[in-house]
Write an enzyme that holds these catalytic residues in place. Structure first.
Site, PDB file in Angstrom:
ATOM      1  N   TYR A 144       0.837  -1.212   0.000  1.00 38.28           N
ATOM      2  CA  TYR A 144       0.000   0.000   0.000  1.00 38.28           C
ATOM      3  C   TYR A 144       0.868   1.258   0.000  1.00 38.28           C
ATOM      4  O   TYR A 144       0.681   2.174  -0.811  1.00 38.28           O
ATOM      5  CB  TYR A 144      -0.910  -0.033   1.213  1.00 38.28           C
ATOM      6  CG  TYR A 144      -1.731   1.210   1.445  1.00 38.28           C
ATOM      7  CD1 TYR A 144      -2.759   1.573   0.588  1.00 38.28           C
ATOM      8  CD2 TYR A 144      -1.478   2.018   2.558  1.00 38.28           C
ATOM      9  CE1 TYR A 144      -3.520   2.713   0.826  1.00 38.28           C
ATOM     10  CE2 TYR A 144      -2.238   3.158   2.797  1.00 38.28           C
ATOM     11  CZ  TYR A 144      -3.246   3.502   1.920  1.00 38.28           C
ATOM     12  OH  TYR A 144      -3.988   4.627   2.157  1.00 38.28           O
ATOM     13  N   LYS A 165       1.412   4.036  -3.053  1.00 40.75           N
ATOM     14  CA  LYS A 165       1.151   5.459  -2.836  1.00 40.75           C
ATOM     15  C   LYS A 165       2.396   6.290  -3.170  1.00 40.75           C
ATOM     16  O   LYS A 165       2.283   7.369  -3.779  1.00 40.75           O
ATOM     17  CB  LYS A 165       0.718   5.702  -1.394  1.00 40.75           C
ATOM     18  CG  LYS A 165      -0.666   5.183  -1.062  1.00 40.75           C
ATOM     19  CD  LYS A 165      -1.759   6.048  -1.674  1.00 40.75           C
ATOM     20  CE  LYS A 165      -3.131   5.704  -1.151  1.00 40.75           C
ATOM     21  NZ  LYS A 165      -4.200   6.573  -1.656  1.00 40.75           N
TER      22      LYS A 165
END
Length: 314
Positions: free
Chosen positions: A145, A149
């Site tokens: 994650y 990002k």
């Protein structure tokens, strides 16, 4: 027409952002259309300016529908969060990275570069934090994650360099107070603390009283997202990134602020049962310094009392 797209519009932050856009407009201008895209969208009073688009942004047809006409601004909030992205890395990559690439490609085709505010995350720093985190702290994501990002931040900055978008990537800290049970999020206790004590219910915190985290209310978070769409993003430098300011507070400090708001009996309803893994991930944060962001007008809640008031405001 003045059009804005919000991806992840059905989420905790997205709902508050959409309501603010409808009530206040953007940069002092009333909006003619607010396009809201998500897998689920909340029921509520219908506003004729809302254009719902149901589906995953990982589906090119969904983004195609959302961007069938040019937009003035995009708030890109949609994502598959940390634990879910670890369990399903292919879906995480499609939602968090590939959909962002497709979004940038579609915005590139517009005749005018729109504002693009991207909800990044403090997960880009990883788990081994220095004694103080500031806006130049190196990134070292420990989860897919965070890696997705960070990669998206770089892609946003490159698209801005090319003149396709006016980009602002905002690294979000812990945003409170998410209603409900947190949908299995390990960090859900940070929001449940506010709701349960306000309702007179007991709460068990899986961290110690002196465990510290970075906190911001959903109201202050949305203030910063809207501010990100109002500034000259070239002032952010080539990275086009802002570490969103946040309060550095211990669990005990937050509990004391809630007790000041809802009565001293709240103190008796809190029990601490530290779990090492949760303590390490969500209650071992060093101080956060964000002078560059604050010089540009980005703000945290100001105090634990203001955080408490805004976290559960309607």
């Amino acid at each position: 027409m003045n059009r804005v797209l919000v991806t992840g519009a059905g989420g905790f932050i997205g709902r508050v952002l959409v309501q603010r856009l409808l009530e206040e407009g953007l940069n002092g201008q009333r909006l003619d259309r607010v396009i809201v895209a998500d897998l689920k969208l909340p029921d509520g009073p219908h506003d004729p300016r809302l254009q719902p688009v149901l589906g995953s942004i990982a589906d090119p047809h969904v983004l195609g529908q959302a961007l069938a006409e040019p937009v003035n601004a995009v708030f890109h909030l949609a994502s598959l969060p940390g634990g879910a992205a670890e369990k399903d890395p292919e879906l995480g990559r499609r939602v968090n990275l590939e959909a962002t690439l497709h979004l940038l490609d579609m915005l590139r085709q517009q005749s005018t570069a729109p504002k693009l505010v991207f909800a990044s995350t403090i997960a880009v720093y990883g788990e081994s934090l220095p004694d103080v985190v500031d806006e130049l702290t190196p990134t070292a994501p420990a989860l897919s994650y965070g890696a997705h990002k960070l990669a998206s931040e770089i892609l946003m900055a490159d698209a801005a360099r090319r003149g396709w978008v006016q980009a602002c990537s905002l690294r979000l800290p812990g945003v409170v107070a998410r209603p409900g049970d947190g949908e299995g999020l390990i960090s859900a206790f940070m929001s449940q603390l506010f709701w349960k004590l306000r309702a007179g219910q007991p709460v068990v915190l899986p961290v110690s009283a002196d465990g510290a985290a970075w906190w911001i209310s959903v109201g202050a978070c949305v203030d910063n997202l809207l501010h990100g769409a109002s500034i000259d993003t070239s002032a952010l430098g080539p990275r086009r990134m802002v570490q969103m300011p946040a309060l550095h507070l211990t669990m005990a400090e937050v509990v004391q602020a809630i007790a000041r708001a809802h009565g001293p009996e709240c103190l008796k309803r809190v029990r601490y049962d530290p779990q090492p893994a949760v303590q390490r991930l969500f209650a071992s944060y060093p101080p956060l310094r964000t002078p560059m962001a604050e010089a540009l007008g980005f703000r945290h809640d100001g105090s634990a009392d203001s955080l408490t008031q805004r976290a559960t405001a309607p």
